[in-house]
Design a protein around this motif. Structure first.
Motif, mmCIF file in Angstrom:
data_model
loop_
_atom_site.group_PDB
_atom_site.id
_atom_site.type_symbol
_atom_site.label_atom_id
_atom_site.label_comp_id
_atom_site.label_asym_id
_atom_site.label_seq_id
_atom_site.Cartn_x
_atom_site.Cartn_y
_atom_site.Cartn_z
ATOM 1 N N ILE A 138 -6.508 3.349 -9.766
ATOM 2 C CA ILE A 138 -6.766 3.171 -8.329
ATOM 3 C C ILE A 138 -8.216 3.511 -8.008
ATOM 4 C CG2 ILE A 138 -6.152 3.999 -6.019
ATOM 5 C CD1 ILE A 138 -3.331 4.482 -7.112
ATOM 6 N N TYR A 152 0.841 -1.206 0.000
ATOM 7 C CA TYR A 152 0.000 0.000 0.000
ATOM 8 C C TYR A 152 0.877 1.257 0.000
ATOM 9 C CZ TYR A 152 -3.767 3.172 1.454
ATOM 10 O OH TYR A 152 -4.676 4.205 1.525
ATOM 11 N N LEU A 154 -10.093 1.504 -0.227
ATOM 12 C CA LEU A 154 -9.858 0.679 -1.407
ATOM 13 C C LEU A 154 -10.204 -0.771 -1.095
ATOM 14 C CD1 LEU A 154 -6.398 2.131 -2.528
ATOM 15 C CD2 LEU A 154 -8.658 2.754 -3.379
ATOM 16 N N LEU A 176 -4.340 -4.188 -10.413
ATOM 17 C CA LEU A 176 -4.065 -3.006 -11.225
ATOM 18 C C LEU A 176 -3.401 -3.478 -12.515
ATOM 19 C CD1 LEU A 176 -2.634 -0.534 -8.536
ATOM 20 C CD2 LEU A 176 -4.870 -0.446 -9.621
ATOM 21 N N CYS A 208 2.612 1.709 -3.354
ATOM 22 C CA CYS A 208 1.712 2.267 -4.364
ATOM 23 C C CYS A 208 1.546 3.771 -4.155
ATOM 24 C CB CYS A 208 0.368 1.557 -4.298
ATOM 25 S SG CYS A 208 -0.756 1.960 -5.655
ATOM 26 N N CYS A 246 1.269 2.259 -10.283
ATOM 27 C CA CYS A 246 0.025 2.743 -9.679
ATOM 28 C C CYS A 246 -0.345 4.090 -10.281
ATOM 29 C CB CYS A 246 0.186 2.865 -8.165
ATOM 30 S SG CYS A 246 0.369 1.291 -7.319
#
Length: 225
Positions: free
Chosen positions: A103, A13, A87, A93, A16, A98
């Motif tokens: 996203i 996370y 999210l 993805l 990204c 990213c």
């Protein structure tokens, strides 16, 4: 690059979020510097006698610092705005990094207003810079038409056309990537557009400007021959 070297297709996370931050930092700073370069061409061609006073070293440092500061604020606001929405887990993805439109597709809440805000801010910033570049080159080409010698016109065009090519590639692909309707959004197309404005334009930039350097061109001819 790390994912490719270590043969993994997962990202954390925070990783990204870091990609989004640095992408917008470098992309917005790149466009700010392209705008500054258009102003530099305008002063060099339209007001050459005032070049030293209008574009001294202090002014250049201030304009470069302003471009990077704008990119920093822009990237920070986009990153915070994007990753403050919830999210969904287990989503994939498609692009190789990213990107905000991708996203937002995986948001577990209604991200319509946030997406509109991102589009409006991005479009306004790029539109202002683009208009400034266009106005600068309108003045430049008016000055070029008044140059009596073809050699002088060729010298000016060789200086300006590479910059215009980079700006056109950068603006067209970035605008289309972020403002295209969802009905024509395909993984392959998104991947190509992202690669063009995020990697190709910045990579081509130093190459085409280096080709204006006489010593570099002479060295290249020796290597080829």
């Amino acid at each position: 690059m790390a994912n490719a070297l270590w043969n993994t297709r997962t990202i954390s996370y925070l990783g990204c979020a870091a990609q989004v931050f640095f992408l917008f930092l470098f992309v917005s700073a790149e466009f700010s510097l392209l705008t500054v370069m258009a102003y530099d061409h305008y002063i060099a061609i339209c007001r050459p006698l005032h070049y030293g006073t209008l574009l001294g070293s202090r002014v250049c440092v201030k304009m470069a610092a302003a471009g990077w500061a704008t990119g920093l604020l822009y990237a920070l606001s986009h990153t915070v705005n994007t990753f403050s929405i919830p999210l969904c887990y287990g989503k994939v993805l498609d692009p190789f990094f990213c990107e905000i439109p991708q996203i937002l597709k995986h948001s577990c809440s209604d991200s319509y207003l946030r997406e509109v805000w991102i589009i409006v801010v991005t479009a306004c910033l790029m539109f202002v810079c683009f208009i400034f570049i266009v106005l600068s080159y309108m003045q430049v080409f008016r000055a070029v038409l008044r140059i009596p010698s073809e050699q002088g016109q060729h010298k000016v065009f060789s200086m300006c056309l590479p910059h215009i090519a980079v700006v056109s590639l950068f603006v067209c692909t970035a605008f289309f990537a972020h403002l295209k309707p969802p009905s024509i959004s395909f993984p392959a197309l998104d991947l190509v557009l992202a690669g063009l404005y995020a990697m190709v334009a910045p990579a081509v930039n130093p190459i085409i400007y280096s080709m204006r350097n006489k010593e570099l061109k002479d060295a290249l001819r020796k290597v080829i021959s």
